[in-house]
Enzyme design. Structure first.
Site, short mmCIF file in Angstrom:
data_model
loop_
_atom_site.label_atom_id
_atom_site.label_comp_id
_atom_site.label_asym_id
_atom_site.label_seq_id
_atom_site.Cartn_x
_atom_site.Cartn_y
_atom_site.Cartn_z
N ASN A 1 -4.14 -8.50 -2.06
CA ASN A 1 -4.27 -8.85 -0.64
C ASN A 1 -5.74 -8.98 -0.24
OD1 ASN A 1 -1.47 -8.95 0.61
ND2 ASN A 1 -1.39 -7.08 -0.60
N GLY B 1 -8.48 2.37 -1.10
CA GLY B 1 -9.43 1.46 -1.73
C GLY B 1 -10.52 2.14 -2.54
N HIS C 1 2.30 -12.26 -8.58
CA HIS C 1 2.22 -11.08 -9.46
C HIS C 1 2.85 -11.41 -10.81
CE1 HIS C 1 0.72 -8.41 -6.44
NE2 HIS C 1 1.85 -8.23 -5.79
N CYS D 1 -3.34 -4.19 -7.54
CA CYS D 1 -4.65 -4.41 -8.17
C CYS D 1 -5.66 -5.03 -7.20
CB CYS D 1 -4.51 -5.32 -9.39
SG CYS D 1 -3.71 -4.52 -10.80
N GLY D 2 -5.27 -5.17 -5.93
CA GLY D 2 -6.22 -5.71 -4.96
C GLY D 2 -5.93 -7.15 -4.55
N GLN E 1 -13.55 -1.27 4.51
CA GLN E 1 -13.41 -0.75 5.87
C GLN E 1 -13.08 -1.86 6.86
OE1 GLN E 1 -13.19 2.59 6.19
NE2 GLN E 1 -12.38 2.00 8.19
#
Length: 302
Positions: free
Chosen positions: A68, A260, A117, A65-66, A239
């Site tokens: 990191n 992403g 998590h 789910c993002g 990016q």
């Protein structure tokens, strides 16, 4: 321990995965599956006595789910506003590692980043008792499933699924690492208005990252200027993060920061699978605040 050692820890875990099949990778603890390469019953038992601090930055998400990305934003906020660099001393997830890690974490200077998590009900009790602030990141379930599948099947070391169909079936029944997305969502939705909890979505960070960084800073009490918020957002663009991922996360970096994009699920899902998720989502979350936050009809309808 430096960033280099953190990368070594990740690579050690990947090394352990070599040659395992999916069934050997997962072990069950109190009814939920976890990866045996980074989690153990002993660590979970030790985790119950983890002592959270009021100023810990607790970051929660279901896998893919993002998280990191969120860790990077939080680390940058600490470095930029407090002028102190968070050393990557451990695998960032509190449930991953050896049982002694919690003793070592006592030595970490505040504010610590505590990532997990875990389901709300499995969090160490001290997080809620000591009123640490908890930021929960959600992402639409179809992109989560798609990203989770690619993570397994694009890494040379991580056990693969035989097919997307096989993975989809396990995902829907919660027989994947960290259990069911839907169970996770239902329980966090119940706490959406708790005073120390903030729920954000991957999609809103993608839409306006600077606004997201500002909300995160305000929630955790960082006095970030508009310029600082913008420069953190620039450094956290997908990016920029992907370009540095080999350096920050080692060989697994490009896999963690694969595409992403929002809507990638459309390249994998059949119509029938899409309808299955729609039905399950409706059954679990229809009419809830989390459903409204996730803008399900915007992101999950073909």
């Amino acid at each position: 321990m430096t960033e280099k050692t953190f990368v070594e820890e990740i690579e050690k875990a990947l090394e352990k995965s070599k040659g395992l099949n999916i069934k050997e990778l997962l072990f069950s603890y109190q009814g939920t599956f976890y990866p045996a390469t980074v989690c153990s019953a002993e660590t979970f038992q030790a985790l119950e006595n983890f002592e959270a601090r009021k100023d810990d930055l607790v970051l929660v998400s279901y896998p893919k789910c993002g998280m990191n990305w969120l860790i990077q934003i939080a680390s940058d906020l600490i470095a930029t506003t407090l002028n102190t660099k968070q050393e990557n001393k451990e695998l960032p997830f509190i449930e991953c590692g050896d049982p002694e890690k919690y003793q070592r974490m006592k030595q970490f200077p505040s504010p610590r980043i505590v990532a997990t998590h875990l389901h709300y009900n499995n969090l160490p009790k001290s997080i809620l008792k000591n009123k640490a602030k908890v930021l929960v990141l959600f992402r639409n379930p179809k992109d989560v499933a798609s990203s989770f599948f690619h993570f397994h099947n694009n890494s040379p070391n991580i056990p693969s699924y035989n097919s997307w169909e096989e993975f989809f079936s396990e995902f829907m029944s919660g027989k994947v690492a960290w259990g069911s997305y839907f169970d996770h969502a239902v329980v966090w939705n119940k706490h959406i208005d708790d005073e120390n909890i903030l729920i954000l979505t991957y999609e809103e960070l993608k839409e306006d990252l600077a606004a997201g960084v500002k909300r995160i800073a305000e929630f955790f009490g960082f006095a970030a200027t508009a310029e600082q918020v913008q420069s953190i957002a620039n450094r956290a663009s997908f990016q920029a993060v992907r370009d540095k991922s080999q350096e920050t996360h080692g060989a697994v970096g490009p896999l963690l920061f694969r595409k992403g994009v929002v809507g990638d699920w459309k390249s994998l899902f059949s119509e029938a699978q899409s309808q299955k998720v729609d039905a399950k989502f409706k059954e679990c979350l229809v009419g809830t605040k989390l459903e409204a936050k996730l803008k399900y009809d915007v992101y999950c309808k073909a």
